[in-house]
Design a protein around this motif. Sequence first.
Motif, PDB file in Angstrom:
ATOM      1  N   UNK A 299      22.943  49.236  77.669  1.00  0.00           N
ATOM      2  CA  UNK A 299      23.587  47.919  77.641  1.00  0.00           C
ATOM      3  C   UNK A 299      22.677  46.880  76.994  1.00  0.00           C
ATOM      4  N   UNK A 300      21.389  46.917  77.318  1.00  0.00           N
ATOM      5  CA  UNK A 300      20.444  45.970  76.718  1.00  0.00           C
ATOM      6  C   UNK A 300      20.300  46.219  75.217  1.00  0.00           C
ATOM      7  N   UNK A 301      20.320  47.487  74.829  1.00  0.00           N
ATOM      8  CA  UNK A 301      20.212  47.809  73.408  1.00  0.00           C
ATOM      9  C   UNK A 301      21.416  47.280  72.637  1.00  0.00           C
ATOM     10  N   UNK A 302      22.600  47.513  73.163  1.00  0.00           N
ATOM     11  CA  UNK A 302      23.814  47.052  72.503  1.00  0.00           C
ATOM     12  C   UNK A 302      23.808  45.534  72.357  1.00  0.00           C
ATOM     13  N   UNK A 303      23.404  44.843  73.411  1.00  0.00           N
ATOM     14  CA  UNK A 303      23.344  43.382  73.353  1.00  0.00           C
ATOM     15  C   UNK A 303      22.249  42.933  72.387  1.00  0.00           C
ATOM     16  N   UNK A 304      21.115  43.633  72.405  1.00  0.00           N
ATOM     17  CA  UNK A 304      19.999  43.251  71.547  1.00  0.00           C
ATOM     18  C   UNK A 304      20.305  43.400  70.075  1.00  0.00           C
ATOM     19  N   UNK A 305      21.055  44.441  69.714  1.00  0.00           N
ATOM     20  CA  UNK A 305      21.365  44.659  68.303  1.00  0.00           C
ATOM     21  C   UNK A 305      22.357  43.635  67.762  1.00  0.00           C
ATOM     22  N   UNK A 306      23.029  42.921  68.635  1.00  0.00           N
ATOM     23  CA  UNK A 306      23.887  41.832  68.169  1.00  0.00           C
ATOM     24  C   UNK A 306      23.045  40.736  67.526  1.00  0.00           C
ATOM     25  N   UNK A 307      21.827  40.559  68.045  1.00  0.00           N
ATOM     26  CA  UNK A 307      20.922  39.539  67.521  1.00  0.00           C
ATOM     27  C   UNK A 307      19.969  40.105  66.477  1.00  0.00           C
ATOM     28  N   UNK A 308      19.717  41.418  66.549  1.00  0.00           N
ATOM     29  CA  UNK A 308      18.827  42.073  65.582  1.00  0.00           C
ATOM     30  C   UNK A 308      19.515  43.325  65.039  1.00  0.00           C
ATOM     31  N   UNK A 309      20.551  43.164  64.224  1.00  0.00           N
ATOM     32  CA  UNK A 309      21.318  44.319  63.719  1.00  0.00           C
ATOM     33  C   UNK A 309      20.525  45.252  62.822  1.00  0.00           C
ATOM     34  N   UNK A 310      19.319  44.824  62.400  1.00  0.00           N
ATOM     35  CA  UNK A 310      18.491  45.675  61.540  1.00  0.00           C
ATOM     36  C   UNK A 310      18.199  47.018  62.206  1.00  0.00           C
ATOM     37  N   UNK A 311      18.169  47.059  63.530  1.00  0.00           N
ATOM     38  CA  UNK A 311      17.859  48.316  64.223  1.00  0.00           C
ATOM     39  C   UNK A 311      18.981  49.332  64.079  1.00  0.00           C
ATOM     40  N   UNK A 312      20.183  48.874  63.837  1.00  0.00           N
ATOM     41  CA  UNK A 312      21.284  49.778  63.514  1.00  0.00           C
ATOM     42  C   UNK A 312      21.313  50.055  62.013  1.00  0.00           C
ATOM     43  N   UNK A 313      21.138  49.023  61.216  1.00  0.00           N
ATOM     44  CA  UNK A 313      21.248  49.168  59.760  1.00  0.00           C
ATOM     45  C   UNK A 313      20.209  50.135  59.201  1.00  0.00           C
TER      46      UNK A 313
ATOM     47  N   UNK B 230      31.253  56.066  62.786  1.00  0.00           N
ATOM     48  CA  UNK B 230      32.417  55.385  63.337  1.00  0.00           C
ATOM     49  C   UNK B 230      32.491  53.921  62.918  1.00  0.00           C
ATOM     50  N   UNK B 231      33.703  53.431  62.746  1.00  0.00           N
ATOM     51  CA  UNK B 231      33.909  52.008  62.482  1.00  0.00           C
ATOM     52  C   UNK B 231      33.956  51.213  63.786  1.00  0.00           C
ATOM     53  N   UNK B 232      34.018  51.929  64.910  1.00  0.00           N
ATOM     54  CA  UNK B 232      33.974  51.272  66.214  1.00  0.00           C
ATOM     55  C   UNK B 232      32.525  50.969  66.557  1.00  0.00           C
ATOM     56  N   UNK B 233      32.211  49.694  66.703  1.00  0.00           N
ATOM     57  CA  UNK B 233      30.833  49.276  66.906  1.00  0.00           C
ATOM     58  C   UNK B 233      30.253  49.863  68.185  1.00  0.00           C
ATOM     59  N   UNK B 234      31.030  49.887  69.269  1.00  0.00           N
ATOM     60  CA  UNK B 234      30.499  50.394  70.530  1.00  0.00           C
ATOM     61  C   UNK B 234      30.133  51.869  70.423  1.00  0.00           C
ATOM     62  N   UNK B 235      30.946  52.636  69.717  1.00  0.00           N
ATOM     63  CA  UNK B 235      30.689  54.064  69.566  1.00  0.00           C
ATOM     64  C   UNK B 235      29.450  54.297  68.701  1.00  0.00           C
ATOM     65  N   UNK B 236      29.335  53.550  67.613  1.00  0.00           N
ATOM     66  CA  UNK B 236      28.180  53.725  66.726  1.00  0.00           C
ATOM     67  C   UNK B 236      26.894  53.287  67.418  1.00  0.00           C
ATOM     68  N   UNK B 237      26.962  52.212  68.193  1.00  0.00           N
ATOM     69  CA  UNK B 237      25.766  51.739  68.892  1.00  0.00           C
ATOM     70  C   UNK B 237      25.342  52.723  69.977  1.00  0.00           C
ATOM     71  N   UNK B 238      26.313  53.411  70.571  1.00  0.00           N
ATOM     72  CA  UNK B 238      25.966  54.446  71.544  1.00  0.00           C
ATOM     73  C   UNK B 238      25.178  55.560  70.887  1.00  0.00           C
ATOM     74  N   UNK B 239      25.585  55.935  69.669  1.00  0.00           N
ATOM     75  CA  UNK B 239      24.842  56.949  68.916  1.00  0.00           C
ATOM     76  C   UNK B 239      23.464  56.430  68.535  1.00  0.00           C
ATOM     77  N   UNK B 240      23.386  55.180  68.079  1.00  0.00           N
ATOM     78  CA  UNK B 240      22.101  54.594  67.695  1.00  0.00           C
ATOM     79  C   UNK B 240      21.145  54.567  68.885  1.00  0.00           C
TER      80      UNK B 240
END
Length: 206
Positions: free
Chosen positions: A183-197, A97-107
């Motif tokens: 919620x903490x994961x979503x906020x945390x990946x804003x500062x450490x996007x490597x966990x999604x990438x 998904x191009x929607x960040x919230x949806x992709x982070x939910x999957x991550x």
Amino acid sequence: MGAGKSRLPPQTLSELQANVDVDFTHEEIQQWYHEYLKTTGRYKTRLTREDFQRVYDSVFVGDSRDFVGHLFRTFDLNNDGYVDFKEFIVGLCVSGSERVDRKLGWAFRMYDTDGSGAITREEMTIMLKAINKMISQNNKRSASDKGNSHQNNSIHDSATVEEMVETFFRSADKNGDNQITEDEFIEGTKHMPVFLHLLEWDPDSA
């Protein structure tokens, strides 16, 4: 009936188009159905973990078995050990998904390996090591091809994995309970996007 001539049952198509997580068009869903049938063959209607594994084995040089197991888990929504076409489409749409919230939910679900609703240090470590097993050989081959000894976008060793996990927890575990909520994961990946990438790692980009 050949896969090229098969049409998706109208009820299945309607259910997919009504699903809030599906953003494919009618034509795109039908195209994916043809590809899905090529993978399942004439006598199967559902994908297995082994089917997923064959795809990853064709792309990654490293050992992708652990990663594929976790990926399959996020696609197998009813936990029956198979991925039917509806689950397949939902999984594709959410993970890509191009929607960040949806992709982070999957991550988050990828890292939450036991499905408890929270990520522990052990779970995050398990996932990072699974990713490293899968991508490290691709990185080595790419570095060799380029005459470069550095392995970009990889996790070099267990010490690095542990350091990454500790850094993430120090940043994201706001209430100090030693687990990461969604919620903490979503906020945390804003500062450490490597966990999604790392979950989206493309071997062609190495």
